[in-house]
Design a protein around this motif. Structure first.
Motif, mmCIF file in Angstrom:
data_model
loop_
_atom_site.group_PDB
_atom_site.id
_atom_site.type_symbol
_atom_site.label_atom_id
_atom_site.label_comp_id
_atom_site.label_asym_id
_atom_site.label_seq_id
_atom_site.Cartn_x
_atom_site.Cartn_y
_atom_site.Cartn_z
ATOM 1 N N ILE A 170 10.365 10.566 -14.075
ATOM 2 C CA ILE A 170 10.161 11.878 -12.597
ATOM 3 C C ILE A 170 10.114 10.615 -11.489
ATOM 4 C CG2 ILE A 170 9.811 13.962 -11.504
ATOM 5 C CD1 ILE A 170 9.775 15.171 -13.794
ATOM 6 N N ASN A 171 10.638 10.591 -10.742
ATOM 7 C CA ASN A 171 10.188 9.527 -9.453
ATOM 8 C C ASN A 171 10.410 10.629 -7.915
ATOM 9 O OD1 ASN A 171 10.935 7.892 -7.085
ATOM 10 N ND2 ASN A 171 9.761 6.647 -8.197
ATOM 11 N N LEU A 230 2.675 8.861 -2.406
ATOM 12 C CA LEU A 230 4.058 8.286 -2.420
ATOM 13 C C LEU A 230 4.265 6.670 -2.297
ATOM 14 C CD1 LEU A 230 6.043 10.630 -0.879
ATOM 15 C CD2 LEU A 230 4.314 11.284 -2.759
ATOM 16 N N PRO A 231 5.222 6.413 -3.160
ATOM 17 C CA PRO A 231 5.764 6.615 -4.587
ATOM 18 C C PRO A 231 4.649 7.025 -5.993
ATOM 19 C CG PRO A 231 6.362 4.578 -4.318
ATOM 20 C CD PRO A 231 5.738 4.676 -3.389
ATOM 21 N N VAL A 232 5.459 7.994 -6.567
ATOM 22 C CA VAL A 232 4.337 8.210 -8.209
ATOM 23 C C VAL A 232 5.616 8.456 -9.362
ATOM 24 C CG1 VAL A 232 3.916 10.714 -7.607
ATOM 25 C CG2 VAL A 232 2.898 9.610 -9.517
ATOM 26 N N THR A 233 5.985 8.040 -10.166
ATOM 27 C CA THR A 233 7.235 8.137 -10.917
ATOM 28 C C THR A 233 6.235 8.474 -11.982
ATOM 29 O OG1 THR A 233 8.538 6.564 -10.493
ATOM 30 C CG2 THR A 233 8.208 7.681 -12.892
ATOM 31 N N GLN A 254 1.012 -1.470 -0.285
ATOM 32 C CA GLN A 254 0.143 -0.374 -0.144
ATOM 33 C C GLN A 254 0.808 1.148 -0.223
ATOM 34 O OE1 GLN A 254 -2.152 1.338 3.335
ATOM 35 N NE2 GLN A 254 -3.709 0.843 2.717
ATOM 36 N N GLN A 255 0.576 2.704 -0.895
ATOM 37 C CA GLN A 255 1.231 3.685 -0.788
ATOM 38 C C GLN A 255 1.346 4.185 0.508
ATOM 39 O OE1 GLN A 255 -0.733 4.596 -4.108
ATOM 40 N NE2 GLN A 255 1.179 5.196 -5.161
ATOM 41 N N ARG A 290 1.448 8.242 -15.737
ATOM 42 C CA ARG A 290 1.810 8.607 -14.202
ATOM 43 C C ARG A 290 1.229 6.735 -14.021
ATOM 44 N NH1 ARG A 290 -1.142 12.702 -10.601
ATOM 45 N NH2 ARG A 290 -1.501 13.704 -12.642
ATOM 46 N N ASN A 291 3.078 6.508 -13.039
ATOM 47 C CA ASN A 291 2.476 5.553 -12.699
ATOM 48 C C ASN A 291 2.550 4.966 -10.530
ATOM 49 O OD1 ASN A 291 3.314 2.407 -12.316
ATOM 50 N ND2 ASN A 291 4.497 3.021 -10.909
ATOM 51 N N MET A 292 1.198 4.562 -10.688
ATOM 52 C CA MET A 292 1.251 4.927 -8.992
ATOM 53 C C MET A 292 1.219 3.936 -8.161
ATOM 54 S SD MET A 292 -0.653 8.144 -9.786
ATOM 55 C CE MET A 292 -1.841 8.543 -8.278
#
Length: 216
Positions: free
Chosen positions: A106-107, A178-181, A37-38, A193-195
């Motif tokens: 962009i991370n 977070l994280p998101v890239t 889980q983020q 957008r990688n969630m």
């Protein structure tokens, strides 16, 4: 007079459903689908101190200087915002909308984020083996810039790092966890957008090939 209990039970059931709906998390907060889980970005945070005084720590960690950016470049539709972020550990600031000319990963991370620590080796491996895609980190909502530099050093991150002291990406790109890239095309538009936290080096490379047309 005898009353049926069915209408009363129906009213009670509707009330319970409304209460449960009110307790559900904000749907704008996206959860990970491919891993743990983020970590949620704090809803309020003390503004992080300026990290310019940490230049020696940044140099010792081997973190590269932040890239140059076009100061006059306007934001494009579906692209990076016209916002300036300072370089973590000091150095030139970067206008996000001016990052053009090369595909970009962009991370967005923070030193307090467990999932960021989990995916860190995969980003380090990709950044250390490619020149086709530029990798850039953004330390976001992090009250401890010294700890952030130590995090990057432990992770083996030598790619440039920005500092989002004012939660710019929360406002401009709706970063709520977070994280998101972000996978950004050479023209500055956001392709994907990688969630979720990355689970392998191959995943990062596959997403780069799919959305940017280049394999790191």
């Amino acid at each position: 007079m005898t009353f049926s209990r069915r209408p009363v039970l129906a009213v009670v059931a509707v009330a319970v459903l409304l209460v449960l709906a009110a307790c559900t998390e904000n749907p704008a907060v996206t959860r990970s689908t491919n891993g743990p889980q983020q970590s949620m970005v704090p809803t309020a945070t003390t503004r992080a101190p300026d990290s310019a005084g940490l230049a020696p720590a940044k140099k010792a960690a081997g973190i590269a200087d932040c890239p140059t950016s076009g100061n006059a470049a306007p934001a494009v539709a579906n692209g990076l915002p016209d916002a300036v972020l300072p370089c973590l550990g000091g150095g030139r600031s970067v206008r996000l909308s001016g990052l053009r000319g090369q595909p970009l990963i962009i991370n967005v991370w923070a030193s307090w984020c467990p999932s960021c620590r989990t995916e860190a080796p995969f980003l380090a491996a990709v950044a250390g083996t490619t020149s086709a895609v530029r990798v850039l980190g953004v330390d976001h909502a992090d009250p401890d810039p010294a700890g952030a530099i130590a995090f990057a050093q432990t992770a083996g991150w030598t790619f440039p790092q920005l500092q989002d002291r004012d939660l710019v990406l929360r406002r401009e790109l709706q970063v709520t966890a977070l994280p998101v890239t972000f996978f950004v095309r050479a023209d500055g538009t956001i392709a994907y957008r990688n969630m979720s936290p990355f689970t392998s080096v191959d995943q990062v490379r596959e997403l780069s090939q799919r959305y940017l047309g280049v394999t790191p």
